[in-house]
Design a protein around this motif. Structure first.
Motif, PDB file in Angstrom:
ATOM      1  N   ALA A  81       0.812  -1.220   0.000  1.00 24.29           N
ATOM      2  CA  ALA A  81       0.000   0.000   0.000  1.00 24.29           C
ATOM      3  C   ALA A  81       0.845   1.269   0.000  1.00 24.29           C
ATOM      4  CB  ALA A  81      -0.940  -0.010   1.205  1.00 24.29           C
ATOM      5  N   HIS A  82       1.977   1.254   0.694  1.00 25.29           N
ATOM      6  CA  HIS A  82       2.780   2.477   0.841  1.00 25.29           C
ATOM      7  C   HIS A  82       3.877   2.604  -0.205  1.00 25.29           C
ATOM      8  CE1 HIS A  82       5.248  -0.582   2.719  1.00 25.29           C
ATOM      9  NE2 HIS A  82       6.283   0.248   2.665  1.00 25.29           N
ATOM     10  N   LEU A  83       3.950   1.675  -1.174  1.00 26.76           N
ATOM     11  CA  LEU A  83       5.048   1.683  -2.141  1.00 26.76           C
ATOM     12  C   LEU A  83       4.688   2.477  -3.394  1.00 26.76           C
ATOM     13  CD1 LEU A  83       6.284  -2.044  -2.053  1.00 26.76           C
ATOM     14  CD2 LEU A  83       7.233  -0.071  -0.834  1.00 26.76           C
ATOM     15  N   ASP A  84       5.645   3.251  -3.907  1.00 30.62           N
ATOM     16  CA  ASP A  84       5.471   3.902  -5.199  1.00 30.62           C
ATOM     17  C   ASP A  84       5.915   2.929  -6.297  1.00 30.62           C
ATOM     18  OD1 ASP A  84       8.235   3.857  -5.076  1.00 30.62           O
ATOM     19  OD2 ASP A  84       8.432   6.002  -4.672  1.00 30.62           O
ATOM     20  N   ASP A  85       5.906   3.388  -7.563  1.00 29.41           N
ATOM     21  CA  ASP A  85       6.232   2.499  -8.675  1.00 29.41           C
ATOM     22  C   ASP A  85       7.640   1.929  -8.552  1.00 29.41           C
ATOM     23  OD1 ASP A  85       3.757   2.874  -9.737  1.00 29.41           O
ATOM     24  OD2 ASP A  85       4.374   4.389 -11.201  1.00 29.41           O
ATOM     25  N   ALA A  86       8.594   2.759  -8.145  1.00 32.84           N
ATOM     26  CA  ALA A  86       9.972   2.295  -7.995  1.00 32.84           C
ATOM     27  C   ALA A  86      10.054   1.240  -6.887  1.00 32.84           C
ATOM     28  CB  ALA A  86      10.904   3.468  -7.677  1.00 32.84           C
ATOM     29  N   GLY A  87       9.312   1.465  -5.805  1.00 30.14           N
ATOM     30  CA  GLY A  87       9.300   0.508  -4.695  1.00 30.14           C
ATOM     31  C   GLY A  87       8.687  -0.812  -5.106  1.00 30.14           C
ATOM     32  N   ARG A  88       7.620  -0.739  -5.921  1.00 34.41           N
ATOM     33  CA  ARG A  88       6.981  -1.974  -6.388  1.00 34.41           C
ATOM     34  C   ARG A  88       7.906  -2.760  -7.315  1.00 34.41           C
ATOM     35  NH1 ARG A  88       1.145  -2.421  -6.411  1.00 34.41           N
ATOM     36  NH2 ARG A  88       0.309  -0.997  -4.828  1.00 34.41           N
ATOM     37  N   HIS A 148      11.438  -7.467  -7.915  1.00 26.80           N
ATOM     38  CA  HIS A 148      12.780  -7.989  -8.149  1.00 26.80           C
ATOM     39  C   HIS A 148      13.238  -8.844  -6.957  1.00 26.80           C
ATOM     40  CE1 HIS A 148      16.929  -8.165  -9.504  1.00 26.80           C
ATOM     41  NE2 HIS A 148      17.313  -7.750  -8.297  1.00 26.80           N
ATOM     42  N   ARG A 149      12.900  -8.404  -5.752  1.00 26.53           N
ATOM     43  CA  ARG A 149      13.284  -9.153  -4.548  1.00 26.53           C
ATOM     44  C   ARG A 149      12.573 -10.509  -4.501  1.00 26.53           C
ATOM     45  NH1 ARG A 149      13.083  -4.930  -1.354  1.00 26.53           N
ATOM     46  NH2 ARG A 149      11.092  -5.327  -0.320  1.00 26.53           N
ATOM     47  N   ILE A 150      11.291 -10.548  -4.880  1.00 25.57           N
ATOM     48  CA  ILE A 150      10.545 -11.810  -4.920  1.00 25.57           C
ATOM     49  C   ILE A 150      11.203 -12.782  -5.898  1.00 25.57           C
ATOM     50  CG2 ILE A 150       8.368 -12.914  -5.574  1.00 25.57           C
ATOM     51  CD1 ILE A 150       6.938 -10.355  -4.679  1.00 25.57           C
ATOM     52  N   VAL A 151      11.510 -12.279  -7.105  1.00 28.90           N
ATOM     53  CA  VAL A 151      12.120 -13.131  -8.132  1.00 28.90           C
ATOM     54  C   VAL A 151      13.468 -13.659  -7.648  1.00 28.90           C
ATOM     55  CG1 VAL A 151      13.102 -13.142 -10.457  1.00 28.90           C
ATOM     56  CG2 VAL A 151      10.901 -12.014 -10.037  1.00 28.90           C
TER      57      VAL A 151
END
Length: 598
Positions: A98-105, A110-113
């Protein structure tokens, strides 16, 4: 140091069973806490209350530091079978997005992958294609990816293979998160946690330090408790004399003494033990001949090879650990040994006196309306494996998952097998039960085959390993699990020096691949299983096996005679002389048998 969490006055009961009563404790920033308690005593209930999934019966307070992000790994992971792994983790992380912007998403994806890849998984796989261990890796990825401040993990190592466990271990050691977890993996606990918290008889005890320190301090606490209980017993005797005195001695003025008596009585009955139990009730083992299970060029495959050209003669008193990644064929191999499956090629021969006790993963078959005592009618066995008297008449349906696993284990042990096969016995068993099981296995007089990812358990109970390498290749390593890992890590370091490369750390260890692919050490089957005898040697070898069986039978009969206490002096003298002769003959023949085998 900031206090992340303060717990005050929380309780939980199920019917008449009190799990914990008005307990409280504090968790500070950076604490890595392992919670220890027998199954069925409230570990999961406590974690669910802390994670906001359940409520305390007594109200109480659970105060978190503001803006702390919490992630909770439950034992049962709900997922969409049709979702890809990336979709599944993403959909389970909505509260963190909820609190993430596009760069954060983008960074989060990338972290999930990266985590999925390091866990040996493809982000585009579908959940329905995964094994149980692989599903557990997805669940852990979902917990780790948000990089939450406070992790609550319920049995994170259950169903993971050793490579995955070691990856998670290293991740949590480096992480600055605060951690509260339940685990039965004692190496994992020791290397990750700095505090052990024990839930015992409904109360919380905190020990700062490692697992060894916990064992030492717990022993001191219980010794002090029992010493105090002895004092209470002496007071109780005096109070009891007073309670039995004439009625005129019990006036209204003495009501406080009667109340004190009942409090003393309760206190005197609460005697703790260290679980240092005798194994006398478990000693029975059906006599085992010299032939156990002989495998000759055994192969088995479904779509891919799981066992290829495996030749091995299992020996009396073998203590073998079977290791390898999830889905590589370990359980299939056990089914071949037990006869549940027939090999695609090759043959398996089993000894005439073989009696297998097989603890498997595929579910527990119980009549859940039966009581605990009706299911396992051995009181000594039940008591030693932590089924107290007040639980014996409980129906099996009322037991927790871990308690059912423990009861299932007892149904195997009471059969008195001479070959015990344990397929992932440490899953869902608590540390206390594992200690008791290990003590039993160390005294077990038969052969033992264990499939496990629990490194501490393997180090304690086995003396060599069958390593499943993939594509059906199985190699033997003489030694325990820690020795095996040390060997392949040293071997990997040598290979890096030769190639002058420093590869990034990955969960699927390159050293294991090197061990399997490049023949770092010879297999046992290459050393002895496929050795060709001359005609004369084969005749001698067969005669030795027959002689050893005959001599060991005679030795056992003499031991029975000497133990019975009914023999005359002359019988004892003659039997003792023959016994010494037999021991020398057996030693000589076993030495020659080994010379021919190697």
């Amino acid at each position: 140091m900031a206090s992340y969490l303060q717990i005050e006055n929380i309780s939980k009961s199920y019917g008449p069973k009190v799990l914990f009563d008005h307990i409280g404790f504090n968790v500070n920033q950076g604490d890595k806490i392992a919670l220890i308690a027998p199954n069925g005593t409230g570990k999961t209930s406590l974690m669910r209350i802390l994670a906001g999934k359940d409520k305390s019966d007594s109200g109480g307070q659970i105060k978190f530091l503001k803006e702390i992000r919490i992630a909770f790994l439950e034992q049962d992971y709900a997922y969409d079978p049709e979702a890809t792994l990336l979709e599944q983790v993403w959909s389970g992380s909505t509260l963190f997005l909820a609190h993430l912007d596009d760069a954060g998403r983008f960074e989060y994806e990338h972290r999930i992958v990266r985590l999925l890849t390091e866990f040996g998984l493809r982000p585009d796989q579908r959940m329905k294609e995964l094994s149980g261990g692989e599903i557990k890796r997805v669940a852990i990825t979902q917990v780790l990816a948000p990089e939450a401040d406070f992790l609550i993990l319920d049995e994170p190592t259950n169903h993971l293979d050793v490579d995955a466990i070691e990856y998670l271990e290293n991740y949590l050691r480096r992480s600055r998160c605060t951690l509260f977890m339940v685990t039965h993996d004692r190496y994992f606990l020791d290397r990750v946690c700095n505090i052990v918290m024990e839930l015992d008889h409904g109360q919380i005890y905190v020990y700062k330090g490692d697992y060894a320190n916990y064992l030492e301090k717990r022993a001191e606490r219980i010794a002090n408790w029992n010493a105090e209980t002895d004092k209470v017993r002496n007071l109780l005797r005096r109070e009891l004399e007073w309670m039995h005195a004439t009625p005129c001695a019990r006036t209204g003025k003495a009501k406080y003494r009667k109340q004190a008596f009942w409090e003393l009585k309760d206190r005197a009955e609460q005697v703790h033990t260290l679980r240092q139990v005798s194994m006398e009730a478990l000693d029975g083992v059906t006599r085992l001949g010299t032939k156990i299970i002989d495998c000759y060029d055994v192969s088995f495959s479904y779509d891919t090879p799981l066992v290829s050209d495996f030749t091995y003669k299992f020996q009396r008193y073998d203590r073998i650990g079977i290791v390898g990644r999830n889905g590589i064929g370990k359980s299939t191999f056990i089914d071949l040994l037990t006869g549940a499956l027939e090999p695609t090629s090759g043959r398996i021969e089993r000894g005439a006196s073989l009696k297998i006790g097989y603890y498997h993963q595929r579910g527990i078959q119980f009549d859940e309306s039966q009581t605990v005592l009706e299911t396992v009618g051995n009181l000594g066995l039940l008591n030693q494996f932590l089924f107290p008297h007040d639980m014996l008449n409980n129906p099996v349906s009322k037991l927790s998952g871990g308690e059912k696993r423990r009861l299932y284990l007892l149904t195997i042990l009471m059969q008195q097998p001479n070959l015990l096969i344990l397929d992932e016995p440490t899953n869902d068993l608590d540390i206390v039960t594992l200690n008791i099981l290990e003590e039993y296995l160390l005294d077990f007089k038969g052969s033992l085959i264990v499939v496990s990812h629990d490194r501490h358990f393997l180090d304690r109970v086995v003396d060599h390993l069958l390593v499943f390498c993939g594509d059906g290749l199985i190699k033997d390593f003489v030694g325990g699990y820690t020795e095996y890992r040390s060997f392949i890590k040293d071997y990997e370091a040598e290979q890096r020096k030769l190639s002058n490369k420093n590869g990034a750390e990955r969960m699927v260890s390159r050293s294991t691949q090197l061990f399997c692919e490049e023949n770092a050490i010879p297999e046992r089957s290459e050393r002895n299983g496929k050795k060709r005898f001359s005609y004369k040697e084969q005749r001698e070898f067969d005669a030795l096996e027959a002689d050893l069986e005959r001599l060991n039978d005679e030795k056992a009969r003499i031991e029975t005679l000497l133990a019975a206490g009914t023999a005359t002096y002359e019988q004892i003298r003659t039997a003792s002389q023959r016994y010494e002769t037999l021991k020398r003959e057996i030693d000589e023949k076993e030495t020659r048998w080994l010379e021919l085998s190697i």
